[in-house]
Write an enzyme that holds these catalytic residues in place. Structure first.
Site, PDB file in Angstrom:
ATOM      1  N   ASP A 164      26.724  37.752 -10.399  1.00  0.00           N
ATOM      2  CA  ASP A 164      28.109  37.316 -10.398  1.00  0.00           C
ATOM      3  C   ASP A 164      28.914  38.268  -9.507  1.00  0.00           C
ATOM      4  O   ASP A 164      28.750  39.481  -9.576  1.00  0.00           O
ATOM      5  CB  ASP A 164      28.670  37.375 -11.832  1.00  0.00           C
ATOM      6  CG  ASP A 164      29.277  36.053 -12.253  1.00  0.00           C
ATOM      7  OD1 ASP A 164      30.271  35.670 -11.625  1.00  0.00           O
ATOM      8  OD2 ASP A 164      28.753  35.419 -13.187  1.00  0.00           O
ATOM      9  N   ASP A 196      32.802  34.208  -8.518  1.00  0.00           N
ATOM     10  CA  ASP A 196      33.765  33.845  -9.559  1.00  0.00           C
ATOM     11  C   ASP A 196      35.095  33.399  -8.942  1.00  0.00           C
ATOM     12  O   ASP A 196      35.651  34.107  -8.086  1.00  0.00           O
ATOM     13  CB  ASP A 196      33.986  35.093 -10.433  1.00  0.00           C
ATOM     14  CG  ASP A 196      34.760  34.792 -11.693  1.00  0.00           C
ATOM     15  OD1 ASP A 196      34.256  34.009 -12.508  1.00  0.00           O
ATOM     16  OD2 ASP A 196      35.855  35.359 -11.855  1.00  0.00           O
ATOM     17  N   HIS A 222      28.558  29.207 -19.467  1.00  0.00           N
ATOM     18  CA  HIS A 222      29.189  30.062 -20.478  1.00  0.00           C
ATOM     19  C   HIS A 222      30.673  29.755 -20.681  1.00  0.00           C
ATOM     20  O   HIS A 222      31.304  30.337 -21.553  1.00  0.00           O
ATOM     21  CB  HIS A 222      29.015  31.520 -20.062  1.00  0.00           C
ATOM     22  CG  HIS A 222      29.767  31.829 -18.796  1.00  0.00           C
ATOM     23  ND1 HIS A 222      29.403  31.279 -17.571  1.00  0.00           N
ATOM     24  CD2 HIS A 222      30.868  32.572 -18.555  1.00  0.00           C
ATOM     25  CE1 HIS A 222      30.251  31.696 -16.649  1.00  0.00           C
ATOM     26  NE2 HIS A 222      31.145  32.477 -17.220  1.00  0.00           N
ATOM     27  N   ASP A 223      31.249  28.896 -19.847  1.00  0.00           N
ATOM     28  CA  ASP A 223      32.676  28.578 -19.958  1.00  0.00           C
ATOM     29  C   ASP A 223      32.960  27.235 -20.622  1.00  0.00           C
ATOM     30  O   ASP A 223      34.119  26.846 -20.755  1.00  0.00           O
ATOM     31  CB  ASP A 223      33.312  28.537 -18.559  1.00  0.00           C
ATOM     32  CG  ASP A 223      33.488  29.916 -17.969  1.00  0.00           C
ATOM     33  OD1 ASP A 223      33.587  30.888 -18.735  1.00  0.00           O
ATOM     34  OD2 ASP A 223      33.518  30.022 -16.731  1.00  0.00           O
TER      35      ASP A 223
HETATM   36  C1  NOJ Z   1      35.308  32.234 -14.410  1.00  0.00           C
HETATM   37  C2  NOJ Z   1      34.284  32.820 -15.330  1.00  0.00           C
HETATM   38  O1  NOJ Z   1      33.165  32.002 -15.372  1.00  0.00           O
HETATM   39  C3  NOJ Z   1      34.962  33.000 -16.661  1.00  0.00           C
HETATM   40  O2  NOJ Z   1      34.056  33.318 -17.682  1.00  0.00           O
HETATM   41  C4  NOJ Z   1      36.032  34.047 -16.510  1.00  0.00           C
HETATM   42  O3  NOJ Z   1      36.770  34.149 -17.705  1.00  0.00           O
HETATM   43  C5  NOJ Z   1      37.000  33.714 -15.370  1.00  0.00           C
HETATM   44  N1  NOJ Z   1      36.352  33.202 -14.203  1.00  0.00           N
HETATM   45  C6  NOJ Z   1      37.774  34.926 -14.953  1.00  0.00           C
HETATM   46  O4  NOJ Z   1      36.926  35.834 -14.303  1.00  0.00           O
END
Ligand code: NOJ
Length: 589
Positions: A125, A232, A360-361
């Site tokens: 990442d 990201d 994960h989001d």
């Molecule tokens: C995207 C990431 O996948 C997420 O987990 C994160 O909270 C935000 N960007 C901020 O970095």
């Protein structure tokens, strides 16, 4: 035996691992990252090697043979850098150090070697829209307006009556996690911008020194031997001139001024020239706001140099009218097909798709797009069939290969994620009842995907000997790796076989895409064609039993069903009644 576990099958049409031999027979633009299957590891929740309740790098190392057995080609590791964990590692304190909870740089080096020994590549990442407020640059920047790091971040006077305009932020932009995107800093009496948590100040990409420091850091990791980056929110790095107010009625106030802002393409192209050009690496840009035209510009033969993007269009379709994550709208399969098909066709020859349904989001893809109850196994296999037969690089999120599901939240104290906690707090202040809040959290929270990987049916699912940092899903007694690997016809084996199938089937990787039956409310069917090779995928997204009828325009002499999640007889694809969440892939001659 569980229902749905006995009669599915995947029949690779060639020998796995023979990609190199077959693909040269076709006139396609071969790249290893187009042929790869990516497995995403959220290290905090993968496997804990030292009993502190937190997954770690040695834990990942301990599971390398597992990844090898599944057959994946690339691992994407969520952030493992030193971080105070306001946003689980997406708030980086030191880009060149490993988070103590996860281990040491030696552990990292061993992990990288272990992956490479198994011919698995590693992408990391890259979080450079923002740092942690504990990063040395920000610590110095906030000390004084004269700091050499002051201009590494975005500072403005407020519009209030207090010192430095305290009382009203410089504009109305919102943080993705709720509330203003600005925080006031007492010491220098000014506001700084953070599109995420207040502990994640945005870097000022206009400053060439910032960009050079980032490029240098990227080269450092690539020189170490990693194989690329998942970038990201990389479409957020350029902010509009003058930071104007945004439309308060959009889902994310201000977004039109920072999603692919005026210099975003310039920065990404510069990053490509400075860091990536000439290196055999893979890049995927996470782009919450990217339109297809913008994606074409980031990709494409003469684009900014990225290999693929994660767009959000298909994973935000069930948002409510305000376009906000915490509202719930309807899911419509025709709309879903329209969006996916637009991207399938729109990036043809102009880039490459990444194919994903969760990470994960997002909540677990099975709970969202399938059925995590009665048809858990069938629908997990159906969704996997889609992932591996669309055009693009498939991403498997840890646990999806065993059909992990959303977490049954019962108490607010079980909510861990910063974004979900802020939501809970806001709704409590608005007077919502706990039940109402938990209902939305259960459907939407990122925590759903972050519960520990379920390795076996023991107390903590074999994830840790200690107290897990986030609760384990109670269904681990039935849903776990040990059980899935022991059953030949499990979701896990279906994934493994699909991975082999894709590796051995040129049309599944490089074939043209054509949507069939766009308006069918339950069935998603499409063709993939590469020269004379044709694949027909038919997926039932419903628990009902719709009839599939092949459009007359598709003719064939012979059809063989090579992938199916139910037992089938000799029935051809011409017309048949589908069973709940049934999936079939035919080779047409
Ligand atoms: C995207 C990431 O996948 C997420 O987990 C994160 O909270 C935000 N960007 C901020 O970095």
């Amino acid at each position: 035996m569980e229902r749905g576990e006995s009669q599915s099958s995947v029949d690779p049409s060639g020998d796995a691992g023979e990609v190199a031999d077959w693909a040269d027979a076709f006139d396609v633009n071969r790249e290893w990252w187009r042929e790869a299957v990516v497995y995403q590891i959220y290290p905090r929740s993968f496997f804990d090697s030292d009993g502190d309740g937190i997954g770690d790098l040695r834990g990942v190392e301990a599971k390398l043979d597992y990844l090898d057995a599944l057959g994946v080609d690339v691992v994407w590791l969520n952030p493992v850098y030193d971080s105070p964990n306001a946003d689980n590692g997406y708030d980086i304190r030191d880009y060149r150090a490993i988070m103590a909870e996860f281990g040491t740089m030696d552990d990292f080096d061993r992990l990288l070697d272990g992956l490479h020994d198994r011919d698995i590549r590693l992408i990391m990442d890259l979080v450079v829209n923002h740092t942690s407020d504990e990063h040395e640059w920000f610590r110095q920047a906030r000390e004084s307006e004269d700091s050499e790091y002051r201009d590494f971040y975005i500072w403005r006077e407020g519009r209030g009556d207090g010192p430095g305009g305290k009382g009203k932020p410089p504009n109305n932009w919102e943080s993705a996690f709720g509330g203003s995107a600005w925080s006031y800093d007492e010491r220098t009496e000014a506001y700084y911008l953070h599109l995420f948590d207040e502990k994640q100040p945005d870097l000022n990409w206009r400053n060439p020194e910032v960009r050079e420091r980032i490029y240098d850091m990227m080269r450092w990791w690539l020189d170490k031997g990693i194989d690329g980056f998942r970038m990201d929110v990389i479409d957020l790095i350029s902010k509009a001139d003058g930071l104007p107010d945004g439309d308060p009625d959009s889902g994310w106030t201000g977004a039109e001024h920072f999603m692919t802002g005026p210099r975003a393409h310039e920065y990404v192209a510069e990053m490509y020239e400075e860091v990536l050009e000439g290196r055999d690496v893979m890049t995927v840009g996470e782009m919450p706001g990217a339109s297809i035209e913008q994606a074409q510009q980031y990709l494409g033969p003469d684009g900014d140099g990225l290999n693929m993007v994660f767009h959000f269009e298909h994973v935000t379709l069930d948002y409510g009218e305000s376009g906000d994550r915490w509202t719930v709208g309807e899911f419509s399969l025709p709309e879903f097909k329209r969006v996916l098909s637009k991207w399938q066709n729109g990036l043809h020859g102009e880039g490459w798709n990444s194919v994903y349904l969760g990470n994960h989001d997002w909540p677990r893809m099975l709970s969202r797009f399938g059925d995590d109850g009665l048809y858990r196994i069938e629908s997990a296999k159906m969704l996997a069939t889609m992932l591996f037969t669309l055009r693009g690089t498939p991403y498997v999120y840890q646990g999806d290969e065993i059909g992990m599901t959303n977490f049954p939240f019962e108490r607010e104290s079980q909510v861990q994620d910063v974004s979900a906690r802020n939501f809970v707090q806001r709704k409590r202040e608005e007077g919502w009842e706990t039940d109402e809040i938990l209902e939305i959290v259960s459907y939407r929270s990122r925590d759903n995907a972050r519960t520990p990987m379920q390795w076996d049916d023991s107390e903590n699912a074999g994830f840790t000997e200690g107290e897990p940092w986030i609760p384990v899903n109670p269904n681990h007694d039935a849903v776990n790796v040990a059980d899935a690997r022991a059953r030949d016809d499990s979701i896990w084996h279906y994934y493994r076989e699909l991975i082999e199938f894709r590796q051995a089937t040129p049309a599944a990787i490089y074939g043209d895409y054509e949507l069939l039956l766009p308006d069918d409310p339950d069935v998603y069917a499409y063709l993939r064609t590469l020269d004379d090779d044709r694949l027909l995928t038919v997926l039932n997204f419903d628990e009902g039993t719709p009839t599939f009828s092949l459009p007359g325009s598709v003719d064939y002499d012979d059809a063989e069903c090579v992938v199916h999640n139910y037992a089938i007889d000799a029935e051809g694809p011409q017309s048949f009644e589908m069973r709940p969440y049934e999936a079939r892939v035919y080779e047409l001659d």
